[in-house]
Design a protein around this motif. Structure first.
Motif, PDB file in Angstrom:
ATOM      1  N   SER A  59       0.800  -1.228   0.000  1.00 57.86           N
ATOM      2  CA  SER A  59       0.000   0.000   0.000  1.00 57.86           C
ATOM      3  C   SER A  59       0.831   1.277   0.000  1.00 57.86           C
ATOM      4  CB  SER A  59      -0.942   0.019   1.208  1.00 57.86           C
ATOM      5  OG  SER A  59      -0.187   0.083   2.413  1.00 57.86           O
ATOM      6  N   GLY A  60       2.085   1.185   0.392  1.00 56.01           N
ATOM      7  CA  GLY A  60       2.911   2.381   0.475  1.00 56.01           C
ATOM      8  C   GLY A  60       3.315   2.916  -0.879  1.00 56.01           C
ATOM      9  N   GLU A  61       3.595   4.216  -0.910  1.00 55.38           N
ATOM     10  CA  GLU A  61       4.096   4.842  -2.139  1.00 55.38           C
ATOM     11  C   GLU A  61       5.530   4.406  -2.374  1.00 55.38           C
ATOM     12  OE1 GLU A  61       3.830   9.057  -1.853  1.00 55.38           O
ATOM     13  OE2 GLU A  61       1.664   9.061  -2.075  1.00 55.38           O
ATOM     14  N   SER A  62       5.944   4.478  -3.608  1.00 54.03           N
ATOM     15  CA  SER A  62       7.340   4.189  -3.906  1.00 54.03           C
ATOM     16  C   SER A  62       8.209   5.333  -3.398  1.00 54.03           C
ATOM     17  CB  SER A  62       7.546   4.022  -5.415  1.00 54.03           C
ATOM     18  OG  SER A  62       7.403   5.275  -6.068  1.00 54.03           O
ATOM     19  N   VAL A  63       9.475   5.063  -3.230  1.00 55.80           N
ATOM     20  CA  VAL A  63      10.409   6.114  -2.812  1.00 55.80           C
ATOM     21  C   VAL A  63      10.401   7.226  -3.848  1.00 55.80           C
ATOM     22  CG1 VAL A  63      12.830   6.633  -2.360  1.00 55.80           C
ATOM     23  CG2 VAL A  63      11.819   4.532  -1.448  1.00 55.80           C
ATOM     24  N   ALA A  64      10.345   6.882  -5.123  1.00 52.40           N
ATOM     25  CA  ALA A  64      10.323   7.900  -6.183  1.00 52.40           C
ATOM     26  C   ALA A  64       9.116   8.821  -6.042  1.00 52.40           C
ATOM     27  CB  ALA A  64      10.330   7.229  -7.553  1.00 52.40           C
ATOM     28  N   GLU A  65       7.952   8.243  -5.699  1.00 59.65           N
ATOM     29  CA  GLU A  65       6.751   9.067  -5.513  1.00 59.65           C
ATOM     30  C   GLU A  65       6.914   9.992  -4.305  1.00 59.65           C
ATOM     31  OE1 GLU A  65       3.105   6.329  -7.154  1.00 59.65           O
ATOM     32  OE2 GLU A  65       4.146   5.647  -5.347  1.00 59.65           O
ATOM     33  N   ALA A  66       7.499   9.482  -3.242  1.00 60.91           N
ATOM     34  CA  ALA A  66       7.699  10.308  -2.045  1.00 60.91           C
ATOM     35  C   ALA A  66       8.670  11.445  -2.327  1.00 60.91           C
ATOM     36  CB  ALA A  66       8.213   9.444  -0.899  1.00 60.91           C
ATOM     37  N   VAL A  67       9.730  11.166  -3.063  1.00 60.40           N
ATOM     38  CA  VAL A  67      10.700  12.215  -3.408  1.00 60.40           C
ATOM     39  C   VAL A  67      10.049  13.250  -4.319  1.00 60.40           C
ATOM     40  CG1 VAL A  67      12.851  12.673  -4.655  1.00 60.40           C
ATOM     41  CG2 VAL A  67      12.726  10.767  -3.038  1.00 60.40           C
ATOM     42  N   ALA A  68       9.213  12.805  -5.246  1.00 58.41           N
ATOM     43  CA  ALA A  68       8.546  13.737  -6.163  1.00 58.41           C
ATOM     44  C   ALA A  68       7.692  14.762  -5.416  1.00 58.41           C
ATOM     45  CB  ALA A  68       7.691  12.963  -7.166  1.00 58.41           C
ATOM     46  N   GLN A  69       7.190  14.394  -4.227  1.00 52.27           N
ATOM     47  CA  GLN A  69       6.397  15.334  -3.426  1.00 52.27           C
ATOM     48  C   GLN A  69       7.237  16.511  -2.942  1.00 52.27           C
ATOM     49  OE1 GLN A  69       4.900  13.168  -0.096  1.00 52.27           O
ATOM     50  NE2 GLN A  69       3.806  11.690  -1.345  1.00 52.27           N
ATOM     51  N   ILE A  70       8.514  16.283  -2.755  1.00 51.72           N
ATOM     52  CA  ILE A  70       9.403  17.295  -2.197  1.00 51.72           C
ATOM     53  C   ILE A  70       9.903  18.257  -3.271  1.00 51.72           C
ATOM     54  CG2 ILE A  70      11.591  17.638  -0.963  1.00 51.72           C
ATOM     55  CD1 ILE A  70      11.156  14.791   0.187  1.00 51.72           C
ATOM     56  N   LEU A  71      10.026  17.781  -4.495  1.00 55.42           N
ATOM     57  CA  LEU A  71      10.641  18.570  -5.560  1.00 55.42           C
ATOM     58  C   LEU A  71      10.017  19.947  -5.781  1.00 55.42           C
ATOM     59  CD1 LEU A  71      11.469  15.752  -8.129  1.00 55.42           C
ATOM     60  CD2 LEU A  71      12.970  16.830  -6.421  1.00 55.42           C
ATOM     61  N   PRO A  72       8.689  20.094  -5.763  1.00 53.08           N
ATOM     62  CA  PRO A  72       8.136  21.444  -5.945  1.00 53.08           C
ATOM     63  C   PRO A  72       8.622  22.440  -4.883  1.00 53.08           C
ATOM     64  CG  PRO A  72       6.419  19.804  -6.226  1.00 53.08           C
ATOM     65  CD  PRO A  72       7.631  19.082  -5.708  1.00 53.08           C
ATOM     66  N   PHE A  73       8.853  21.961  -3.672  1.00 51.67           N
ATOM     67  CA  PHE A  73       9.343  22.846  -2.609  1.00 51.67           C
ATOM     68  C   PHE A  73      10.796  23.233  -2.844  1.00 51.67           C
ATOM     69  CE2 PHE A  73       5.886  20.450  -0.561  1.00 51.67           C
ATOM     70  CZ  PHE A  73       5.075  21.512  -0.188  1.00 51.67           C
ATOM     71  N   LEU A  74      11.552  22.364  -3.523  1.00 50.11           N
ATOM     72  CA  LEU A  74      12.938  22.690  -3.855  1.00 50.11           C
ATOM     73  C   LEU A  74      13.002  23.619  -5.059  1.00 50.11           C
ATOM     74  CD1 LEU A  74      14.578  19.165  -3.459  1.00 50.11           C
ATOM     75  CD2 LEU A  74      14.614  21.064  -1.835  1.00 50.11           C
ATOM     76  N   ASP A  75      12.108  23.401  -6.026  1.00 49.52           N
ATOM     77  CA  ASP A  75      12.084  24.241  -7.220  1.00 49.52           C
ATOM     78  C   ASP A  75      11.655  25.667  -6.904  1.00 49.52           C
ATOM     79  OD1 ASP A  75      12.903  22.110  -8.791  1.00 49.52           O
ATOM     80  OD2 ASP A  75      10.854  21.568  -9.384  1.00 49.52           O
ATOM     81  N   GLU A  76      10.689  25.805  -6.013  1.00 50.07           N
ATOM     82  CA  GLU A  76      10.195  27.122  -5.598  1.00 50.07           C
ATOM     83  C   GLU A  76      10.081  27.132  -4.082  1.00 50.07           C
ATOM     84  OE1 GLU A  76       6.781  28.608  -7.719  1.00 50.07           O
ATOM     85  OE2 GLU A  76       7.271  27.335  -9.439  1.00 50.07           O
ATOM     86  N   PRO A  77      11.213  27.379  -3.394  1.00 54.31           N
ATOM     87  CA  PRO A  77      11.203  27.327  -1.926  1.00 54.31           C
ATOM     88  C   PRO A  77      10.219  28.326  -1.317  1.00 54.31           C
ATOM     89  CG  PRO A  77      13.440  27.456  -2.769  1.00 54.31           C
ATOM     90  CD  PRO A  77      12.522  27.705  -3.926  1.00 54.31           C
ATOM     91  N   PRO A  78       9.461  27.875  -0.347  1.00 52.96           N
ATOM     92  CA  PRO A  78       8.559  28.790   0.344  1.00 52.96           C
ATOM     93  C   PRO A  78       9.358  29.692   1.276  1.00 52.96           C
ATOM     94  CG  PRO A  78       8.515  26.647   1.387  1.00 52.96           C
ATOM     95  CD  PRO A  78       9.397  26.526   0.180  1.00 52.96           C
TER      96      PRO A  78
END
Length: 90
Positions: free
Chosen positions: A36-55
């Motif tokens: 049921s868990g997400e793949s590591v790649a999916e979990a990392v993809a969640q973080i990328l928008p915050f790295l591309d445009e840091p809040p």
């Protein structure tokens, strides 16, 4: 607020290696998490928008979505002071 972007992200359940030895009940639970868990790649993809445009300041995210987050200004100032002292000692 303090000029340092910081994202507290909870990726949800991630299907990692789950290395270790488990009793039967825990092993069954871990098997379910692997499915049921997400793949590591999916979990990392969640973080990328915050790295591309840091809040700015501190942001909280759950599975890649921003969630409400409140900080105590006094606690934030103390943490800022501690971090600055730690970095100054380097």
């Amino acid at each position: 607020m303090y000029g340092v972007p910081y994202v507290q992200n909870h990726p949800g359940v991630v299907a990692t290696s789950f290395a270790g030895e488990y009793d039967a009940a825990t092993a069954a639970h871990v098997d379910g998490l692997r499915v049921s868990g997400e793949s590591v790649a999916e979990a990392v993809a969640q973080i990328l928008p915050f790295l591309d445009e840091p809040p700015t300041g501190v942001t909280a995210a759950l599975e890649g979505r921003r969630i409400a987050f409140a900080t105590d200004p006094g606690s934030a100032a103390r943490l800022d002071d501690i971090i600055r002292r730690l970095l100054a000692d380097r």
